[in-house]
Design a protein around this motif. Structure first.
Motif, short mmCIF file in Angstrom:
data_model
loop_
_atom_site.label_atom_id
_atom_site.label_comp_id
_atom_site.label_asym_id
_atom_site.label_seq_id
_atom_site.Cartn_x
_atom_site.Cartn_y
_atom_site.Cartn_z
N GLY A 168 0.77 -1.24 0.00
CA GLY A 168 0.00 0.00 0.00
C GLY A 168 0.79 1.28 0.00
O GLY A 168 0.21 2.37 0.12
N MET A 169 2.11 1.22 -0.13
CA MET A 169 2.88 2.45 -0.23
C MET A 169 2.48 3.16 -1.53
O MET A 169 2.31 2.52 -2.56
CB MET A 169 4.37 2.12 -0.25
CG MET A 169 4.86 1.45 1.05
SD MET A 169 6.59 0.88 0.95
CE MET A 169 7.43 2.46 1.00
N SER A 170 2.27 4.47 -1.49
CA SER A 170 2.44 5.48 -0.45
C SER A 170 1.08 6.04 0.01
O SER A 170 0.93 7.23 0.25
CB SER A 170 3.26 6.63 -1.00
OG SER A 170 4.59 6.27 -1.26
N ASP A 218 -0.20 8.96 -15.49
CA ASP A 218 -0.14 10.39 -15.20
C ASP A 218 0.74 10.61 -13.96
O ASP A 218 0.49 10.02 -12.91
CB ASP A 218 -1.56 10.90 -14.93
CG ASP A 218 -1.64 12.42 -14.81
OD1 ASP A 218 -0.74 13.03 -14.20
OD2 ASP A 218 -2.62 12.99 -15.32
N PRO A 219 1.77 11.46 -14.04
CA PRO A 219 2.65 11.68 -12.88
C PRO A 219 1.91 12.12 -11.63
O PRO A 219 2.38 11.89 -10.51
CB PRO A 219 3.60 12.78 -13.38
CG PRO A 219 3.65 12.59 -14.86
CD PRO A 219 2.25 12.17 -15.25
N ARG A 220 0.73 12.72 -11.79
CA ARG A 220 -0.03 13.16 -10.62
C ARG A 220 -0.63 11.99 -9.84
O ARG A 220 -1.11 12.18 -8.71
CB ARG A 220 -1.14 14.12 -11.07
CG ARG A 220 -0.61 15.45 -11.59
CD ARG A 220 -1.74 16.29 -12.17
NE ARG A 220 -2.32 15.69 -13.37
CZ ARG A 220 -3.41 16.14 -13.99
NH1 ARG A 220 -4.06 17.18 -13.49
NH2 ARG A 220 -3.86 15.54 -15.08
N ASP A 276 3.35 9.25 -6.05
CA ASP A 276 3.91 9.98 -4.92
C ASP A 276 5.24 10.63 -5.32
O ASP A 276 5.77 10.39 -6.42
CB ASP A 276 4.11 9.00 -3.74
CG ASP A 276 4.41 9.71 -2.44
OD1 ASP A 276 3.74 10.71 -2.15
OD2 ASP A 276 5.33 9.28 -1.72
N VAL A 277 5.81 11.41 -4.42
CA VAL A 277 7.05 12.13 -4.72
C VAL A 277 8.21 11.18 -4.97
O VAL A 277 9.20 11.57 -5.59
CB VAL A 277 7.40 13.12 -3.59
CG1 VAL A 277 6.39 14.24 -3.54
CG2 VAL A 277 7.51 12.41 -2.25
N HIS A 335 5.62 4.81 -6.20
CA HIS A 335 4.41 4.31 -5.55
C HIS A 335 3.24 5.24 -5.81
O HIS A 335 3.39 6.46 -5.87
CB HIS A 335 4.64 4.17 -4.04
CG HIS A 335 5.74 3.21 -3.71
ND1 HIS A 335 6.97 3.64 -3.24
CD2 HIS A 335 5.81 1.87 -3.81
CE1 HIS A 335 7.75 2.58 -3.05
NE2 HIS A 335 7.07 1.50 -3.39
N LEU A 336 2.06 4.64 -5.93
CA LEU A 336 0.86 5.39 -6.25
C LEU A 336 0.37 6.23 -5.06
O LEU A 336 0.60 5.88 -3.91
CB LEU A 336 -0.25 4.43 -6.67
CG LEU A 336 -0.07 3.70 -8.00
CD1 LEU A 336 -1.12 2.61 -8.14
CD2 LEU A 336 -0.14 4.67 -9.17
N THR A 337 -0.34 7.29 -5.39
CA THR A 337 -1.04 8.08 -4.38
C THR A 337 -2.30 7.33 -3.93
O THR A 337 -2.65 6.27 -4.46
CB THR A 337 -1.47 9.43 -4.97
OG1 THR A 337 -2.37 9.17 -6.06
CG2 THR A 337 -0.27 10.21 -5.46
N ALA A 338 -3.01 7.91 -2.98
CA ALA A 338 -4.27 7.32 -2.52
C ALA A 338 -5.26 7.18 -3.67
O ALA A 338 -5.96 6.17 -3.79
CB ALA A 338 -4.87 8.18 -1.40
#
Length: 260
Positions: free
Chosen positions: A20-22, A165-167, A170-171, A175-178
């Motif tokens: 589940g990161m990040s 999409d880079p958005r 995560d930084v 790893h993907l965002t929520a």
């Protein structure tokens, strides 16, 4: 495959993508697509059970040696297996060995569960991953071959432009965002034959392009905080998951924050 089926148990096997990161919760723990999926499945099936054996940084050989037998013994309705990408991203990678170990995992898991789910992992647009795309695509072609041979499902995240999409990342750019994890959960949900909540492939709305100075500052931060340490671990044979236990090692009723 039965459409709109009821699943009573889920076991997730893999590395940081499945851990589940990040996708951070307020308490500092990671949620991720597997937790989101478990919560949605639990809302449909009283007594639903969930285990997540994933540990960040694991190579496919470690996944097979440390997670596969335990997952097979749980006899779950659904088992998800995502692995091999950490190997493919290493400078010296024996892809024949990766295929052998991944094939071993599928051969042991497929007969033990009601439905085995494999994935073609998402790939962020950018020069770092572009270098490794031939290996990634070789890995994903073998995932398709294994799925056809063992009657497994494949969730094709790689060919979804929205997840490139880079958005969505995560930084650390690994790893993907929520929001990315939420979309992966929806993709698996639909692949299991369950009614769609939305179209996980829908692109993000256009946004302003970051200024040149902001992009260079982000690049410098990424190199210092993430790329440098990642390269250091590759050179020394260390892993970000060294010494960490599985996220959820037992197949137990799921009553987490994503259930109900």
């Amino acid at each position: 495959m039965e459409m709109n089926a009821t699943y009573t148990s889920l076991v997730a096997v893999g590395d940081s993508f499945t851990e589940g990161m990040s996708d951070l919760r307020p308490d500092g723990s990671y949620r991720g697509w597997a937790d989101v999926l478990a919560g949605r499945l639990a809302a449909r099936a009283p007594g639903f059970r969930y285990a997540n054996l994933a540990v960040r940084g694991k190579l496919i050989g470690q996944i097979v040696d440390e997670q596969v037998d335990a997952a097979a013994a749980m006899k779950a309705d659904v088992v998800t297996l995502v692995g091999g990408l950490n190997d493919a991203l290493r400078p010296n990678c024996d892809m024949d060995r990766v295929r052998d170990r991944l094939g071993e995992a599928v051969e042991r898991l497929a007969p033990s569960c009601g439905r085995l789910v494999l994935m073609r992992s998402p790939g962020r647009n950018g020069p770092v991953l572009d270098r490794f795309r031939p290996r990634m695509e070789e890995l994903f072609a073998y995932v398709d071959e294994l799925a056809a041979r063992h009657d497994a499902l494949v969730v094709d995240l790689y060919r979804a432009p929205a997840l490139a999409d880079p958005r969505m990342w995560d930084v650390d750019r690994l790893h993907l965002t929520a929001e990315g994890h939420r979309r992966v959960a929806e993709a698996v949900w639909q692949t299991l034959g369950l009614p769609a909540e939305d179209d996980w492939r829908t692109p993000l709305a256009p946004g302003p392009r970051p200024r040149w100075a902001s992009r260079r500052l982000a690049d410098a931060r990424f190199a210092k905080e993430h790329l440098g340490p990642w390269i250091g671990r590759r050179l020394t044979g260390r892993s970000s998951g060294d010494g960490l236990p599985p996220k959820r090692p037992e197949l137990l009723p799921y009553e987490g924050p994503d259930a109900g």
